[in-house]
Design a protein around this motif. Structure first.
Motif, PDB file in Angstrom:
ATOM      1  N   ILE A  21       0.782 -44.434 -23.819  1.00  0.00           N
ATOM      2  CA  ILE A  21       0.319 -44.157 -22.457  1.00  0.00           C
ATOM      3  C   ILE A  21      -0.325 -42.775 -22.420  1.00  0.00           C
ATOM      4  N   LEU A  22      -1.514 -42.686 -21.836  1.00  0.00           N
ATOM      5  CA  LEU A  22      -2.162 -41.412 -21.537  1.00  0.00           C
ATOM      6  C   LEU A  22      -2.141 -41.239 -20.026  1.00  0.00           C
ATOM      7  N   HIS A  23      -1.464 -40.207 -19.573  1.00  0.00           N
ATOM      8  CA  HIS A  23      -1.304 -39.957 -18.129  1.00  0.00           C
ATOM      9  C   HIS A  23      -2.319 -38.900 -17.698  1.00  0.00           C
ATOM     10  N   ILE A  24      -3.116 -39.229 -16.698  1.00  0.00           N
ATOM     11  CA  ILE A  24      -4.107 -38.306 -16.156  1.00  0.00           C
ATOM     12  C   ILE A  24      -3.533 -37.608 -14.928  1.00  0.00           C
ATOM     13  N   GLU A  25      -3.678 -36.293 -14.887  1.00  0.00           N
ATOM     14  CA  GLU A  25      -3.268 -35.458 -13.747  1.00  0.00           C
ATOM     15  C   GLU A  25      -1.754 -35.341 -13.592  1.00  0.00           C
ATOM     16  N   GLY A  26      -1.032 -35.283 -14.709  1.00  0.00           N
ATOM     17  CA  GLY A  26       0.395 -34.972 -14.641  1.00  0.00           C
ATOM     18  C   GLY A  26       0.611 -33.479 -14.459  1.00  0.00           C
ATOM     19  N   GLY A  27       1.850 -33.108 -14.172  1.00  0.00           N
ATOM     20  CA  GLY A  27       2.218 -31.699 -14.061  1.00  0.00           C
ATOM     21  C   GLY A  27       1.883 -31.046 -12.738  1.00  0.00           C
ATOM     22  N   GLU A  28       1.305 -31.798 -11.804  1.00  0.00           N
ATOM     23  CA  GLU A  28       0.956 -31.216 -10.511  1.00  0.00           C
ATOM     24  C   GLU A  28       2.112 -31.361  -9.534  1.00  0.00           C
ATOM     25  N   VAL A  29       2.033 -30.598  -8.446  1.00  0.00           N
ATOM     26  CA  VAL A  29       3.064 -30.640  -7.411  1.00  0.00           C
ATOM     27  C   VAL A  29       2.363 -30.810  -6.080  1.00  0.00           C
TER      28      VAL A  29
END
Length: 733
Positions: A139-147
């Motif tokens: 899985i490649l997750h786009i736009e992780g790590g945001e709050v």
């Protein structure tokens, strides 16, 4: 095997010999705008085989049947999945996740992708990531790590833990992923793919778009409204939506109002729109869906964007479009100066005032989320993933160093989680055991030795004794926090430099020898900073985002908290408040300068003046007693002033004047909500300092500032303990 038949076994073992199957699953109009640029790049890459799965609201007429847009863009769809359970409430969202989990395996078994690309933080994406992870699909997750500030955070971070690779938009997001124990080698700081399109768009060709969607309004003469339900607080969310509509009706300009997404609460929002008859209001244009190219033009030329959509935080910044962000749905996101937050949008007046402030303003464009080259970076990243397809799929987490696990018995479980705290000052050395609640369970105090060797020897002995005492008190020590005078690098646990108050106290590594001796993690910071942290966790700084602490002891130190963060400065020299110059030709200071506030108002400064008066036989007044062997100190000067000694009073007044002047400079620089005075001199200064502030500070600063005396017995000790307790239990320091 015949010579004509391909060796498929060899092909599987050598993925470099075949095309890489990359499946992109899109669930709604918003994520398609982010995924479409990647899909175009994959389609053009000869080493890639693009697979497209369309699901979610794409297939619902009420939300624009946006699957047609995907087909119009020339993409061949490999699977259509109806995964939405209508109802637009919490139960429907949960049922939709379950329905997707039932249907997705068949599609993924048929397509056999090498990599699944999942975007963002929607419940549909959680279904995708869960299914792929259980089926051993990368899985490649786009736009992780945001709050952002809603249930989306929980979903987004859950997908992060399931995903094997991450393409994030900002450095802050990258650092959050690292703090979540993700592998740095599998994180790409790509920027947002949308910005590839935004920064190359021709937004001046607006004629037909404004005619179609904004009733022919001129540029900057209309508002775009995008408000979605907040699933964790639907009642307040609906109230806010009502108030927004009230404000827009009163403001009276043309408004392009988008229907909300399918989250719980959206049905009630749609009913509100119908009930108010906005379809028939000439100032309102209602939209289920606008093609993304046209949406960009509409947003870029708007006089203002209002609501709680991420488009206001992310895309609008590319054009400097003014934004009024309502509520807390996007409050955690990084935003440009074009965004005005109305956190508590609980009255029409607040919202209307915010619109008046923002409407038609022009801000510089911000590129927080991208520079236009995200897809290029992501494609290079995917090629790198392709090279490792023959390696095990199991992901690993990068945990911070931890002590070896010990077996637990009932006594260990019942231990009180505590910290060893040290306050090393110019006069006294204190070591204490402090609980998570800020209770000082045990404390010992010794005079601070004059040399480095004696100081370290005494500190080690006191710490060893305290650890033994902790066992008797059933305290589990999580670590050691050290508050010390001098300039400190907290990242390295080093004392960089100190004044003459602490001799032989420069370039001192405190962390290594203490940690090696006691086998505990060690944190070190300046005593003024620790006092601020103590107030922030246990004292009068609780709940305050901006305040200053001044510690008034042998010397003068301080700490500054701004926007909830302790200020250290570029070289860890911030908040050396004792060395603010208040006179060009004042007394000599221990730092080597002259005229510092410390040279007027510290304990040493008062002691110096007390000795002068005593030598001139002008200190003692009736009611005071001083033996021949007793050393004259600051407390004798304070006592003399309280008993009516005019010369002693003048010294204290001058100290208050110096301290008040220094605080005025701080008020005009950082504008805190309040100033907390700590230390034994604080009660004797607070009234005089307040009078100086009222006389010297700008009226706007003086009228709102609160100057108060700390209630904490040992603020620096408690602050040193708070570093340990916050990090060990939450890892936030």
């Amino acid at each position: 095997m015949s010579s004509e038949e391909p060796d498929t076994t060899k092909e599987q073992l050598n993925p470099g010999n075949r095309k890489m199957k990359v499946c992109v699953a899109t669930c709604n109009r918003a994520d398609y705008s982010k995924l479409a640029p990647i899909m175009c790049a994959l389609r053009e890459d000869l080493d890639m085989e693009l697979q497209v799965v369309v699901m979610g609201t794409h297939l619902i007429d009420d939300y624009g049947s946006t699957y047609r847009v995907i087909q119009q863009d020339g993409f061949e769809v490999d699977g259509f999945l109806h995964t939405i359970v209508r109802g637009e409430d919490e139960a429907a969202m949960a049922e939709s996740v379950g329905l997707a989990l039932v249907k997705l395996p068949d599609v993924l078994v048929r397509l056999k992708p090498d990599l699944l690309i999942v975007h963002g933080d929607r419940f549909d994406a959680l279904s995708l990531a869960t299914c792929a992870a259980l089926m051993n699909i990368r899985i490649l997750h786009i736009e992780g790590g945001e709050v952002s500030g809603t249930i989306d955070d929980s979903i987004r971070h859950s997908i992060t833990k399931l995903a094997h690779y991450h393409a994030c938009c900002t450095d802050r997001a990258r650092r959050r992923l690292l703090s979540m124990c993700e592998d740095n080698d599998r994180i790409l700081l790509s920027g947002c793919p949308t910005y590839d399109k935004l920064l190359s768009s021709h937004t001046r060709n607006y004629g037909s778009v404004l005619a179609r969607w904004a009733h022919g309004a001129d540029p900057k003469e209309y508002i775009v409204a995008l408000q979605h339900p907040v699933t964790t607080n639907i009642t307040d969310s609906l109230k806010m939506f009502d108030l927004m509509l009230d404000a827009l009706l009163d403001f009276g300009v043309k408004t392009v109002l988008f229907f909300p997404n399918i989250d719980a609460g959206s049905k009630e929002m749609t009913r509100t729109i119908r009930r108010r008859g906005l379809e028939h209001n000439p100032n309102f244009s209602l939209c289920k869906h606008i093609p993304y190219d046209q949406f960009i033009i509409l947003m870029a030329n708007a006089g203002c964007l209002i609501g709680n959509s991420s488009a206001g935080i992310r895309e609008a910044g590319a054009f400097g479009t003014p934004v009024v962000n309502l509520g807390k749905r996007q409050i955690g996101r990084e935003a440009g100066e074009n965004v005005l937050h109305v956190k508590d949008a609980d009255t029409k007046g607040k919202i209307l005032h915010a619109i008046n402030l923002q409407y038609k303003k022009q801000f510089p464009s911000s590129h927080i989320y991208g520079d236009g080259h995200a897809c290029q970076r992501i494609m290079m990243f995917i090629h790198k993933i392709r090279e490792s397809l023959d390696k095990p799929i199991q992901k690993t987490f990068i945990f911070p160093p931890m002590r070896d696990t010990v077996s637990q018995d009932i006594d260990h479980i019942l231990e009180t989680q505590s910290a060893l705290a040290v306050d090393l000052g110019g006069t006294n050395l204190r070591v204490a055991i402090i609980s998570q609640q800020g209770e000082i369970l045990y404390k010992m105090t010794e005079l601070t030795p004059g040399t480095y060797e004696e100081r370290m020897d005494l500190l080690m002995r006191m710490l060893v004794e305290a650890t033994s005492k902790a066992v008797q008190l059933s305290c589990r020590i999580l670590g050691i926090g050290i508050s010390t005078g001098g300039r400190v690098n907290p990242h390295e646990g080093m004392v960089l430099h100190s004044t003459k108050i602490l001799e032989e106290w420069s370039s001192i590594d405190l962390r290594t020898p203490i940690s090696s001796k006691l086998h505990l993690p060690v944190w070190v910071d300046n005593d003024g900073n620790c006092a601020a942290l103590g107030e922030k966790k246990f004292g009068k700084g609780v709940g305050s985002e901006d305040f200053i602490t001044l510690i008034l002891g042998t010397g003068i130190g301080g700490g500054i908290v701004l926007n909830n963060d302790l200020v250290h400065g570029a070289n860890f020299c911030a908040a050396e408040l004792g060395h603010i110059t208040v006179s060009m030709d004042g007394p000599d200071c221990m730092c080597g300068n002259t005229g510092c506030v410390e040279s007027y108002a510290s304990g040493l400064a008062l002691q110096r003046e007390a000795k002068k008066l005593h030598d001139a036989d002008e200190l003692l007044v009736p009611g005071m007693h001083l033996t021949d062997s007793e050393e004259v100190t600051a407390k004798h000067l304070i006592q003399a002033a309280q008993l009516g000694n005019k010369k002693a009073e003048k010294v204290v007044e001058r100290a208050c004047e110096a301290l008040g002047s220094a605080i005025c400079s701080l008020l005009h620089t950082v504008n805190p909500s309040h100033v907390i005075l700590c230390g034994h001199l604080a009660p004797h200064y607070v009234d005089g300092v307040h009078e100086v502030i009222q006389r010297r500070a700008l009226p706007s600063a003086a009228s709102s500032i609160q100057v108060m005396v700390s209630d904490l017995e040992e603020p620096a000790l408690l602050g040193a303990a708070s570093i340990v307790l916050e990090y060990a239990t939450r890892r936030i320091y």
